[in-house]
Scaffold this motif. Sequence first.
Motif, PDB file in Angstrom:
ATOM      1  N   GLU A 146      51.196  39.630  33.332  1.00  0.00           N
ATOM      2  CA  GLU A 146      50.126  40.590  33.024  1.00  0.00           C
ATOM      3  C   GLU A 146      48.976  39.878  32.321  1.00  0.00           C
ATOM      4  OE1 GLU A 146      48.227  44.121  33.203  1.00  0.00           O
ATOM      5  OE2 GLU A 146      50.182  43.655  34.075  1.00  0.00           O
ATOM      6  N   ASP A 147      49.297  38.892  31.530  1.00  0.00           N
ATOM      7  CA  ASP A 147      48.234  38.161  30.839  1.00  0.00           C
ATOM      8  C   ASP A 147      47.375  37.402  31.846  1.00  0.00           C
ATOM      9  OD1 ASP A 147      46.974  37.141  28.402  1.00  0.00           O
ATOM     10  OD2 ASP A 147      47.806  35.211  29.057  1.00  0.00           O
ATOM     11  N   ARG A 149      46.911  38.243  34.965  1.00  0.00           N
ATOM     12  CA  ARG A 149      46.059  39.226  35.648  1.00  0.00           C
ATOM     13  C   ARG A 149      44.905  39.652  34.752  1.00  0.00           C
ATOM     14  NH1 ARG A 149      51.183  40.922  37.644  1.00  0.00           N
ATOM     15  NH2 ARG A 149      51.399  42.394  35.931  1.00  0.00           N
ATOM     16  N   GLN A 150      45.135  39.736  33.465  1.00  0.00           N
ATOM     17  CA  GLN A 150      44.070  40.141  32.543  1.00  0.00           C
ATOM     18  C   GLN A 150      42.967  39.076  32.495  1.00  0.00           C
ATOM     19  OE1 GLN A 150      43.846  43.087  30.935  1.00  0.00           O
ATOM     20  NE2 GLN A 150      41.771  42.392  30.321  1.00  0.00           N
ATOM     21  N   GLN A 151      43.364  37.824  32.564  1.00  0.00           N
ATOM     22  CA  GLN A 151      42.354  36.762  32.573  1.00  0.00           C
ATOM     23  C   GLN A 151      41.449  36.876  33.813  1.00  0.00           C
ATOM     24  OE1 GLN A 151      43.998  32.839  32.153  1.00  0.00           O
ATOM     25  NE2 GLN A 151      44.842  33.244  30.109  1.00  0.00           N
ATOM     26  N   ASP A 153      40.901  39.587  35.430  1.00  0.00           N
ATOM     27  CA  ASP A 153      40.076  40.782  35.245  1.00  0.00           C
ATOM     28  C   ASP A 153      38.884  40.457  34.355  1.00  0.00           C
ATOM     29  OD1 ASP A 153      41.730  42.277  36.851  1.00  0.00           O
ATOM     30  OD2 ASP A 153      42.922  43.097  35.172  1.00  0.00           O
ATOM     31  N   ASP A 154      39.069  39.538  33.378  1.00  0.00           N
ATOM     32  CA  ASP A 154      37.936  39.135  32.549  1.00  0.00           C
ATOM     33  C   ASP A 154      36.865  38.408  33.400  1.00  0.00           C
ATOM     34  OD1 ASP A 154      39.165  40.227  30.366  1.00  0.00           O
ATOM     35  OD2 ASP A 154      40.023  38.311  29.663  1.00  0.00           O
TER      36      ASP A 154
END
Length: 578
Positions: A146-147, A149-151, A153-154
Amino acid sequence: MRGWSLRQRVIALLAVVGILLVGLAAVEGVMAARNRTQVDALLNKTGPLRVQSQELLNALLDQETAVRGYAVSGDRADLAPYDAGVRQERDVVTSMRALLADYPRIDDDLRIVEARAEQWRQSVAQPVVTTTAQRGTAAGQALITEDARQQFDDVRAAVEDLQAEILNARESNAREVRSTGNLLAVLLIVAALVVVIAGSLLLLSLDRMVVRPLTGLADQVREVAEGDFHHEISGSGPPEFMRLAEDVDAMRRRIAADLAEVREARERIEWVNSQLQQQAEELTRSNRDLEQFAYVASHDLQEPLRKVASFCQLLQRRYAGRLDERADQYIAFAVDGAQRMQRLINDLLAFSRIGRLTSGFTEVDLNKVMGDVAAQTESARQYADAELTWSELPVIRGEEPLLTNLLANLVSNSVKFRRPDVPPKVHVSARLVGEEWEITCRDNGIGIEPEFADKIFVIFQRLHSKDAYPGTGIGLAIVKKIVEYHGGRVWVDTDVAEGTAIRFTLPATPEDVEAAAAGSAGDAQAPEEADGPDGTADADADQTAGGTSGPPAQPDGADRAEEAPEGGRTGGMRETVG
């Protein structure tokens, strides 16, 4: 501005309008340049940047998708989109940075996107690719947390911020384009209003400063032209029109003064004309009375003179030699005086009839007239052994009897006033001079001194005594009157070397004048005489009337004898025709 001239006012108005239009044109030029810059940014920068930001997002998505696919399949071929996305990302960033010189905020956002994308590749993409290649797909998939994917998304959020900034810049450019376009339209409207207002002001000014003053001036001038020369002309408007009105009024005053002088002169002329008319009527009446007197006196004197002459001649025939010598001399004097008195009366009567008793002008052939003159003077020419010649003479309009008398007097004079022991030679010629025929009677006689050239045409004027050359002294006066009656003039040519040349003019016919103008004057006029020292003409076409001895015969009044002036008689003088 009241003292300004029309030119100064028009120049001032045009200068103000020109300054306004130049200012508007300068502002419009600046706004147009700015508008072109904004349009260029809109079309060539923000528009392409928006497209390229989308291409950048697609390149990053291709990289993320390729990494996920490779972690699932472990097939190296699935990493091809990743490599292509990295290359495309670099190309797009390079292309975008070339357009970001005027957009620092977009450039900052682009750097953020580059940094986050590089951070995602370093922390997520490359470890997943390495782990999958070394340890298998399960280990690779374990890294996609998830981290991770969050990167990504950033990264996507940074790209969206970049696109939002590009959109803001594009909308700002569009607003600037609309603003400058509206401002340009407003400036054009203002310029049109300035032109319209300036034109209206110019028309109003011209109407007030030009049309109205000129109309008023024209109305006043029209009043003067209609006859009111005492109407003073006043001007209005610019100084030029004031000066024009003053000049026109000065001209009116001069015209009025000139008209007053003309009116006075006309009144004086009318008075003089009336006096001249009265004098002319009185002179006409006096001339008529004189002509009547001369005619009546001549007729009334004929009868007693005939009686005196007849009885004196009868005394001379019957008692000649029966009385003493002095009585015979007295009777001879009486007979001679009576005969001279008869000749004088006849000549005076002929002189008075010229122009009074007329038969009208007709075409007269002077060659035929010279034939009649030769016949009339034949006896006198034979007695003096004289030679009469004439060149081809023209046809003129006149009275044939008067012209015959004219030429007969001239020929008789030439024969009578001859030099001793020199046979007389007389030549008559003609030449066309302008619209007149100049006719010359030339002889080889005693001649006339120049100082007496004008006296010989005066009636009863004589230069020799009647004993030397008999006659009444009226012949050349008759010649002058006949010539002037025919519209010509007569004079003595004093430039001849020998003898006398009397010239006179007669009007030429239109046919002769036209022929001379057309270059055929040689057919219409006779060549001028070329007299030799003895007065003989060298003309092949001359006609000759020779003379033989016989008793002398003189036409009435054909003598030039007169008493010499004080101091004796001059041998070279020539007397008037009698």
